[in-house]
Write an enzyme that holds these catalytic residues in place. Structure first.
Site, PDB file in Angstrom:
ATOM      1  N   LYS A   1       3.111 -11.262  -4.819  1.00 24.35           N
ATOM      2  CA  LYS A   1       4.005 -10.326  -5.497  1.00 24.35           C
ATOM      3  C   LYS A   1       5.284 -11.089  -5.867  1.00 24.35           C
ATOM      4  O   LYS A   1       5.838 -11.783  -5.021  1.00 24.35           O
ATOM      5  CB  LYS A   1       4.287  -9.151  -4.548  1.00 24.35           C
ATOM      6  CG  LYS A   1       4.747  -7.914  -5.238  1.00 24.35           C
ATOM      7  CD  LYS A   1       4.515  -6.674  -4.396  1.00 24.35           C
ATOM      8  CE  LYS A   1       5.143  -5.473  -5.085  1.00 24.35           C
ATOM      9  NZ  LYS A   1       4.762  -4.210  -4.492  1.00 24.35           N
TER      10      LYS A   1
ATOM     11  N   GLU B   1       0.246  11.031   1.330  1.00 30.61           N
ATOM     12  CA  GLU B   1       1.137  12.185   1.474  1.00 30.61           C
ATOM     13  C   GLU B   1       0.443  13.330   2.202  1.00 30.61           C
ATOM     14  O   GLU B   1       1.061  14.033   3.011  1.00 30.61           O
ATOM     15  CB  GLU B   1       1.607  12.657   0.091  1.00 30.61           C
ATOM     16  CG  GLU B   1       2.626  11.725  -0.576  1.00 30.61           C
ATOM     17  CD  GLU B   1       2.019  10.490  -1.236  1.00 30.61           C
ATOM     18  OE1 GLU B   1       0.767  10.392  -1.290  1.00 30.61           O
ATOM     19  OE2 GLU B   1       2.781   9.614  -1.694  1.00 30.61           O
TER      20      GLU B   1
ATOM     21  N   ARG C   1       1.007  16.002  -4.272  1.00 28.14           N
ATOM     22  CA  ARG C   1      -0.270  15.612  -3.668  1.00 28.14           C
ATOM     23  C   ARG C   1      -0.636  16.483  -2.465  1.00 28.14           C
ATOM     24  O   ARG C   1      -1.797  16.571  -2.095  1.00 28.14           O
ATOM     25  CB  ARG C   1      -0.162  14.169  -3.162  1.00 28.14           C
ATOM     26  CG  ARG C   1      -0.391  13.122  -4.201  1.00 28.14           C
ATOM     27  CD  ARG C   1      -1.865  13.046  -4.491  1.00 28.14           C
ATOM     28  NE  ARG C   1      -2.125  12.394  -5.759  1.00 28.14           N
ATOM     29  CZ  ARG C   1      -2.330  11.101  -5.907  1.00 28.14           C
ATOM     30  NH1 ARG C   1      -2.289  10.311  -4.872  1.00 28.14           N
ATOM     31  NH2 ARG C   1      -2.583  10.614  -7.084  1.00 28.14           N
TER      32      ARG C   1
HETATM   33  C1  LIG Z   1       1.029   9.358  -4.745  1.00 33.12           C
HETATM   34  C2  LIG Z   1       2.073   8.276  -4.826  1.00 33.12           C
HETATM   35  N1  LIG Z   1       2.852   8.023  -3.759  1.00 33.12           N
HETATM   36  C3  LIG Z   1       3.795   7.055  -3.823  1.00 33.12           C
HETATM   37  C4  LIG Z   1       3.962   6.329  -4.953  1.00 33.12           C
HETATM   38  C5  LIG Z   1       5.091   5.308  -5.045  1.00 33.12           C
HETATM   39  N2  LIG Z   1       4.552   3.947  -5.222  1.00 33.12           N
HETATM   40  C6  LIG Z   1       4.524   3.346  -6.406  1.00 33.12           C
HETATM   41  S1  LIG Z   1       3.871   1.829  -6.351  1.00 33.12           S
HETATM   42  C7  LIG Z   1       3.644   1.929  -4.689  1.00 33.12           C
HETATM   43  C8  LIG Z   1       3.060   0.775  -3.953  1.00 33.12           C
HETATM   44  C9  LIG Z   1       1.781   0.316  -4.543  1.00 33.12           C
HETATM   45  O1  LIG Z   1       1.321  -0.780  -3.821  1.00 33.12           O
HETATM   46  P1  LIG Z   1       0.064  -1.569  -4.330  1.00 33.12           P
HETATM   47  O2  LIG Z   1      -0.992  -0.606  -4.746  1.00 33.12           O
HETATM   48  O3  LIG Z   1      -0.318  -2.543  -3.284  1.00 33.12           O
HETATM   49  O4  LIG Z   1       0.559  -2.285  -5.638  1.00 33.12           O
HETATM   50  P2  LIG Z   1       1.564  -3.534  -5.806  1.00 33.12           P
HETATM   51  O5  LIG Z   1       2.844  -2.970  -6.322  1.00 33.12           O
HETATM   52  O6  LIG Z   1       1.743  -4.199  -4.473  1.00 33.12           O
HETATM   53  O7  LIG Z   1       0.913  -4.408  -6.794  1.00 33.12           O
HETATM   54  C10 LIG Z   1       4.082   3.159  -4.205  1.00 33.12           C
HETATM   55  C11 LIG Z   1       4.056   3.568  -2.791  1.00 33.12           C
HETATM   56  C12 LIG Z   1       3.133   6.626  -6.055  1.00 33.12           C
HETATM   57  N3  LIG Z   1       3.247   5.990  -7.229  1.00 33.12           N
HETATM   58  N4  LIG Z   1       2.199   7.584  -5.959  1.00 33.12           N
END
Ligand SMILES: Cc1ncc(C[n+]2csc(CCOP(=O)(O)OP(=O)(O)O)c2C)c(N)n1
Length: 632
Positions: free
Chosen positions: A283, A366, A394
């Site tokens: 990342k 959630e 959610r």
């Molecule tokens: C239902 C929901 N909860 C929380 C989020 C906030 N959120 C956006 S990106 C993320 C992390 C995603 O991590 P990952 O899938 O590993 O992707 P990366 O950014 O590390 O590539 C979160 C918690 C969201 N978009 N949707």
């Protein structure tokens, strides 16, 4: 950097004529472009820097838009946008009228689906793959999902279904060990074991080398060995979770090696049934500050490109919540805190440090987080579930069935209620009141300023049942201090007294309401401004008093007008037999796009000038069956 190669890419087909060396240069140009635009506009930086080679490989191997690529959460779609004909508009990223920071099919045919909330990609991809097969079409469907999003319940439900359905479908697991913050949970530990276990990868390579060297029969034997590879893997790699679920598992593979990625994607095309490719990425790759602090640069406002420095922001509601909840937890050992993968965004990081045994990051889950809170509350704890308004969507049934039906004392701290700005339509907190107001046993409140937020948190944690405190993104204007002593559930306040019309605001809409009141006053019109504080229970006494005194009510809220505070007031009037003239000013029947918060307030007609105009309009309308005659 002149980005000469990038300027030549107008569609994914243009990539296919570049040499491997040119592709490496293009990767550097893409990173530079993302850095320049995100440092100016803000956005999801680290995740995008991490998927440059992966996105290039996907567009080299697949044929978008015929082949469908679904980006989970979608916050990592910037490189995809730059490669699919949108680089000329890229500087408008996240600005009103400009490119969205998330995939939007109405923006481009290359965006196969809208995403923004996590863990939907495999379900969408499966639906598309089933439709393709029903239609006897031939194209590939690929879901790209992060290790954080993979832990979300929906993604696991879809994995479970996909294995059984035996569809031709590719899931790319982009594993960077991070959600927004460091990823949590058993699945994440499992991935880390797979990632670091060289046994399988090394043995598979050795086997290939040895078998291929046997003259004449080597290739055949190797192919036979390939067929039994799942059993070899089973013996060698702990768990083989994905294979057990019915997927062919390929990887782990270095997600920054473009040649390797292309080879494995091509290989996956030839398999029948679902394939999961485990890609390991960094990342923030290529930008020192983001590699060092990927969580900080996950989603970031404008910053200095040279140093990575961000401007210190003004105090926010999140900061106030963060401090207050720690202070309360110091006094009350029953307080426990839950976040769904957002310890920093929700302000719970200090709580996690001060009370590590009472803090739970459940991952992007959630639904589980809310029901976990119900279990804790049943055992006498006072759980605080800190969540963004939009993501609580959610967990509607969990709030209703697991918390409110038994009347358990869970506090929902709903941050980002109202217009959130640049993340746009998937992220605005415009629906929570409509979603929650009708649920019995629930108290719902919104503060007008920081001290009221503190008072509401104090109150919520003494209530015998569930409560929601919703508060907006960012800071608060300074309002007349009216809070002397503790808040009382269901008791509102009068911010300005008046005779002709009562303007009822909620939280941040009270600032333009007060400005509008001043303008109306200068025009000789007497407007009251009321802060109900509680959407539920509503202060019916205050409502009755001002409906009778003014005969005209103007309700202003940053929330879908359908089902919000205005609806609650109309229901209150109906129950009390009151018939004041009313006008509801909220967000109409629309999804609000991205842009800065002030611009969006203008777009939604929620400014002080809009309130003045609406008040004047209401004041010139005749009364329909009220207790007072139309004013002269
Ligand atoms: C239902 C929901 N909860 C929380 C989020 C906030 N959120 C956006 S990106 C993320 C992390 C995603 O991590 P990952 O899938 O590993 O992707 P990366 O950014 O590390 O590539 C979160 C918690 C969201 N978009 N949707």
């Amino acid at each position: 950097m002149d980005k000469e190669l990038l300027r030549r890419i107008h569609c994914p087909g243009d990539l296919k004529v570049l040499t491997p060396q040119e592709l490496v240069r293009l990767a550097a140009e893409l990173r530079q472009e993302v850095l320049e635009v995100v440092s100016a506009n803000g956005g999801h930086l680290a995740s995008n820097l991490g998927v440059v080679e992966l996105t290039l490989a996907l567009h080299l191997v697949y044929d978008s838009p015929t082949d469908k690529i679904i980006w989970d959460v979608g916050h990592q779609c910037y490189i995809h946008k730059l490669l699919t004909g949108r680089q000329e508009d890229f500087a408008s990223l996240r600005r009103l009228g400009g490119l969205s920071g998330f995939p939007k099919p109405r923006e481009s045919v290359h965006d196969a689906a809208e995403t923004g909330h996590s863990s939907t990609s495999i379900s969408i991809a499966m639906g598309m793959a089933i439709a393709r097969d029903l239609n006897r079409d031939k194209y590939n469907v690929v879901a790209v999902i992060g290790d954080g999003a993979l832990g979300g319940g929906m993604a696991l439900e879809a994995l479970n279904h996909a294995g059984a359905q035996k569809l031709n479908l590719t899931v790319i697991l982009n594993d960077n060990e991070m959600s927004i913050a460091r990823n949590v949970g058993g699945l994440s530990s499992y991935l880390s074991r797979v990632r670091t276990d060289p046994k399988y990868t090394r043995l598979a390579e050795d086997l290939k080398f040895v078998l291929k060297k046997i003259p004449a029969v080597g290739d055949q034997v190797y192919r036979a060995a390939e067929r039994i590879k799942s059993s070899i893997k089973y013996l060698l790699v702990s768990g083989m979770l994905f294979e057990e679920l019915g997927f062919t598992y390929l990887g782990p593979i270095d997600g920054h090696n473009l040649g390797g990625l292309q080879r494995i994607l091509n290989q996956a095309k030839n398999y029948r049934g679902p394939v999961l490719i485990h890609v390991v990425t960094n990342k923030g790759k290529g930008y020192g500050p983001a590699e060092a602090e990927p969580a900080k640069y996950h989603g970031i406002g404008p910053f200095d490109l040279e140093t990575g420095a961000t401007k210190p922001g003004a105090r926010t509601y999140t900061d106030v919540f963060s401090q207050k909840i720690c202070a309360l937890a110091k006094k009350d050992p029953r307080i426990v805190a839950i976040t769904a993968a957002m310890p920093d965004g929700t302000g719970l990081r200090p709580f996690s440090r001060q009370f590590p045994g009472r803090f739970f990051d459940v991952g992007i889950a959630e639904q589980h987080g809310v029901t976990l809170a119900s279990g804790l509350a049943r055992a006498g704890y006072r759980p605080v579930v800190a969540i963004y308004s939009t993501f609580l969507q959610r967990a509607y049934d969990q709030v209703l069935h697991d918390v409110c039906l038994p009347g358990l004392p869970v506090l929902f701290a709903l941050d980002r209620a109202g217009l959130v700005g640049e993340d746009g339509e998937t992220h605005h907190g415009l629906f929570d009141l409509s979603m929650l107001r009708h649920i019995p046993n629930l108290t719902i409140m919104m503060p007008k300023d920081f001290s009221e937020l503190e008072g509401m948190l104090d109150l919520a944690l003494t209530l015998p049942g569930p409560a929601v405190v919703r508060y907006p993104r960012a800071g608060a204007a300074v309002l007349p201090a009216t809070l002397s002593g503790p808040l009382e559930a269901g008791r509102g306040e009068v911010l300005r007294d008046g005779r002709d019309i009562a303007i009822i605001g909620l939280g941040p809409t009270l600032y333009p309401a007060l400005q509008a009141q001043a303008t109306l006053h200068s025009l000789g019109l007497s407007a009251a401004v009321l802060n109900p504080r509680f959407v539920k229970p509503l202060d019916l006494e205050l409502l009755m008093q001002y409906a009778n005194r003014c005969g005209r009510l103007l309700i202003v809220e940053e929330q879908a007008a359908a089902g919000g505070l205005g609806s609650a007031i109309l229901e209150g009037c109906s129950a009390l037999g009151l018939t004041p003239l009313t006008r509801l000013m909220g967000v109409g029947d629309m999804f609000v796009p991205h842009g800065d918060q002030a611009e969006l307030a203008r777009l939604c007609h929620l400014t002080a000038a809009d309130i003045v105009a609406a008040a004047q309009n209401l004041l010139t309308r005749g009364r329909v069956g009220g207790s007072r005659e139309k004013k002269a």
